[in-house]
Motif scaffolding. Structure first.
Motif, mmCIF file in Angstrom:
data_model
loop_
_atom_site.group_PDB
_atom_site.id
_atom_site.type_symbol
_atom_site.label_atom_id
_atom_site.label_comp_id
_atom_site.label_asym_id
_atom_site.label_seq_id
_atom_site.Cartn_x
_atom_site.Cartn_y
_atom_site.Cartn_z
ATOM 1 N N GLY A 96 0.799 -1.210 0.000
ATOM 2 C CA GLY A 96 0.000 0.000 0.000
ATOM 3 C C GLY A 96 0.836 1.265 0.000
ATOM 4 O O GLY A 96 1.972 1.278 0.460
ATOM 5 N N SER A 97 0.270 2.322 -0.539
ATOM 6 C CA SER A 97 0.961 3.610 -0.561
ATOM 7 C C SER A 97 0.762 4.298 0.793
ATOM 8 O O SER A 97 0.181 3.739 1.707
ATOM 9 C CB SER A 97 0.404 4.478 -1.694
ATOM 10 N N ASP A 98 1.214 5.521 0.900
ATOM 11 C CA ASP A 98 1.085 6.274 2.153
ATOM 12 C C ASP A 98 -0.221 7.058 2.220
ATOM 13 O O ASP A 98 -0.306 8.064 2.917
ATOM 14 C CB ASP A 98 2.273 7.226 2.310
ATOM 15 N N ALA A 99 -1.243 6.613 1.515
ATOM 16 C CA ALA A 99 -2.531 7.298 1.531
ATOM 17 C C ALA A 99 -3.129 7.238 2.933
ATOM 18 O O ALA A 99 -2.951 6.269 3.665
ATOM 19 C CB ALA A 99 -3.477 6.656 0.536
ATOM 20 N N LEU A 100 -3.819 8.286 3.312
ATOM 21 C CA LEU A 100 -4.481 8.324 4.610
ATOM 22 C C LEU A 100 -5.910 7.830 4.449
ATOM 23 O O LEU A 100 -6.715 8.454 3.769
ATOM 24 C CB LEU A 100 -4.463 9.749 5.171
ATOM 25 N N CYS A 101 -6.204 6.696 5.053
ATOM 26 C CA CYS A 101 -7.541 6.112 4.975
ATOM 27 C C CYS A 101 -8.149 6.055 6.371
ATOM 28 O O CYS A 101 -7.430 5.925 7.372
ATOM 29 C CB CYS A 101 -7.473 4.690 4.402
ATOM 30 N N THR A 102 -9.465 6.125 6.415
ATOM 31 C CA THR A 102 -10.149 6.005 7.698
ATOM 32 C C THR A 102 -10.039 4.567 8.194
ATOM 33 O O THR A 102 -9.734 3.653 7.432
ATOM 34 C CB THR A 102 -11.638 6.378 7.566
ATOM 35 N N ARG A 103 -10.320 4.361 9.438
ATOM 36 C CA ARG A 103 -10.270 3.019 10.014
ATOM 37 C C ARG A 103 -11.639 2.347 9.939
ATOM 38 O O ARG A 103 -11.881 1.365 10.607
ATOM 39 C CB ARG A 103 -9.781 3.096 11.451
ATOM 40 N N GLU A 104 -12.511 2.913 9.137
ATOM 41 C CA GLU A 104 -13.845 2.348 8.939
ATOM 42 C C GLU A 104 -13.717 0.948 8.350
ATOM 43 O O GLU A 104 -12.933 0.717 7.426
ATOM 44 C CB GLU A 104 -14.622 3.246 7.982
ATOM 45 N N TYR A 105 -14.495 0.016 8.882
ATOM 46 C CA TYR A 105 -14.467 -1.347 8.350
ATOM 47 C C TYR A 105 -15.707 -1.572 7.503
ATOM 48 O O TYR A 105 -16.816 -1.739 8.012
ATOM 49 C CB TYR A 105 -14.392 -2.381 9.479
ATOM 50 N N HIS A 106 -15.519 -1.473 6.218
ATOM 51 C CA HIS A 106 -16.554 -1.743 5.216
ATOM 52 C C HIS A 106 -15.858 -2.591 4.161
ATOM 53 O O HIS A 106 -15.424 -2.082 3.127
ATOM 54 C CB HIS A 106 -17.097 -0.436 4.644
ATOM 55 N N PRO A 107 -15.698 -3.906 4.450
ATOM 56 C CA PRO A 107 -14.809 -4.752 3.641
ATOM 57 C C PRO A 107 -15.171 -4.836 2.163
ATOM 58 O O PRO A 107 -16.332 -4.843 1.788
ATOM 59 C CB PRO A 107 -14.916 -6.121 4.309
ATOM 60 N N VAL A 108 -14.114 -4.901 1.358
ATOM 61 C CA VAL A 108 -14.208 -5.041 -0.090
ATOM 62 C C VAL A 108 -13.441 -6.305 -0.472
ATOM 63 O O VAL A 108 -12.278 -6.454 -0.112
ATOM 64 C CB VAL A 108 -13.600 -3.825 -0.816
ATOM 65 N N VAL A 109 -14.111 -7.204 -1.192
ATOM 66 C CA VAL A 109 -13.485 -8.458 -1.608
ATOM 67 C C VAL A 109 -13.197 -8.390 -3.102
ATOM 68 O O VAL A 109 -14.077 -8.083 -3.901
ATOM 69 C CB VAL A 109 -14.396 -9.673 -1.319
ATOM 70 N N VAL A 110 -11.938 -8.680 -3.464
ATOM 71 C CA VAL A 110 -11.530 -8.763 -4.864
ATOM 72 C C VAL A 110 -11.179 -10.219 -5.140
ATOM 73 O O VAL A 110 -10.449 -10.842 -4.367
ATOM 74 C CB VAL A 110 -10.308 -7.859 -5.148
ATOM 75 N N THR A 111 -11.731 -10.768 -6.223
ATOM 76 C CA THR A 111 -11.405 -12.138 -6.610
ATOM 77 C C THR A 111 -10.824 -12.146 -8.014
ATOM 78 O O THR A 111 -11.127 -11.268 -8.829
ATOM 79 C CB THR A 111 -12.636 -13.068 -6.586
ATOM 80 N N VAL A 112 -9.987 -13.128 -8.270
ATOM 81 C CA VAL A 112 -9.400 -13.326 -9.592
ATOM 82 C C VAL A 112 -9.532 -14.804 -9.913
ATOM 83 O O VAL A 112 -9.119 -15.655 -9.127
ATOM 84 C CB VAL A 112 -7.909 -12.922 -9.629
ATOM 85 N N ASP A 113 -10.139 -15.112 -11.046
ATOM 86 C CA ASP A 113 -10.276 -16.487 -11.510
ATOM 87 C C ASP A 113 -9.913 -16.529 -12.984
ATOM 88 O O ASP A 113 -10.209 -15.597 -13.729
ATOM 89 C CB ASP A 113 -11.715 -16.998 -11.329
ATOM 90 N N GLY A 114 -9.276 -17.609 -13.401
ATOM 91 C CA GLY A 114 -8.936 -17.766 -14.807
ATOM 92 C C GLY A 114 -7.666 -18.553 -15.005
ATOM 93 O O GLY A 114 -7.365 -19.485 -14.251
ATOM 94 N N VAL A 115 -6.888 -18.136 -16.010
ATOM 95 C CA VAL A 115 -5.666 -18.831 -16.384
ATOM 96 C C VAL A 115 -4.540 -17.810 -16.515
ATOM 97 O O VAL A 115 -4.715 -16.772 -17.145
ATOM 98 C CB VAL A 115 -5.851 -19.569 -17.739
ATOM 99 N N TRP A 116 -3.393 -18.100 -15.892
ATOM 100 C CA TRP A 116 -2.211 -17.259 -16.039
ATOM 101 C C TRP A 116 -1.089 -18.122 -16.588
ATOM 102 O O TRP A 116 -0.649 -19.064 -15.939
ATOM 103 C CB TRP A 116 -1.793 -16.625 -14.716
ATOM 104 N N ARG A 117 -0.642 -17.805 -17.810
ATOM 105 C CA ARG A 117 0.411 -18.551 -18.501
ATOM 106 C C ARG A 117 0.154 -20.059 -18.479
ATOM 107 O O ARG A 117 1.034 -20.859 -18.201
ATOM 108 C CB ARG A 117 1.774 -18.218 -17.915
#
Length: 143
Positions: A96-117
């Protein structure tokens, strides 16, 4: 039921990303002289919640990195370059960068599915909130 819808959406987008280049004129032309390449086609999803099993995807993009960068990802060439630099290891992507983010917990889920090489990929990461996800310092998750 939500998990079934997620898998159906992922399967449909993966099929489109992998099979899309095989339609139309691509079938009529011979393979390029540069040789064969291992496929790299991914579907990335984003949703709010604690885990991919309980989240309904709110956004989804495709990312194809071989033979060229393409897909619906807004920064496909840059995202593919970042993935190539780490050998497709999503955990090795920049911190992560040095961005200032709140400590609010509102989770975000990122998924990746497929084929890599040519190898099957399935990845899931939960960020505390959108700001933390955006400050992660990589264009792969910027969609």
């Amino acid at each position: 039921m939500r998990n079934t819808a997620r898998w159906a959406a992922t399967l449909g987008l993966t099929a489109t990303a992998v099979c899309g280049p095989l339609t139309g004129a691509a079938l009529a032309e011979p393979a390029a002289a540069s040789g064969l390449y291992a496929p790299s086609a991914l579907v990335l999803t984003l949703g709010h919640g604690d885990s991919a099993a309980t989240v309904t995807p709110e956004r989804a993009v495709t990312l194809t990195c071989a033979p060229t960068s393409s897909g619906t990802h807004p920064a496909a060439p840059l995202a593919c370059a970042e993935l190539r630099a780490v050998g497709g290891d999503f955990d090795a992507l920049g911190a992560g960068s040095d961005a200032l983010c709140t400590r609010e917990y509102h989770p975000v889920v990122v998924t990746v599915d497929g084929v890599w090489r040519g190898k099957r990929v399935s990845y899931e990461r939960t960020f505390a909130n959108e700001c933390v996800k955006s400050s992660y310092g990589t264009s792969v998750f910027a969609f």
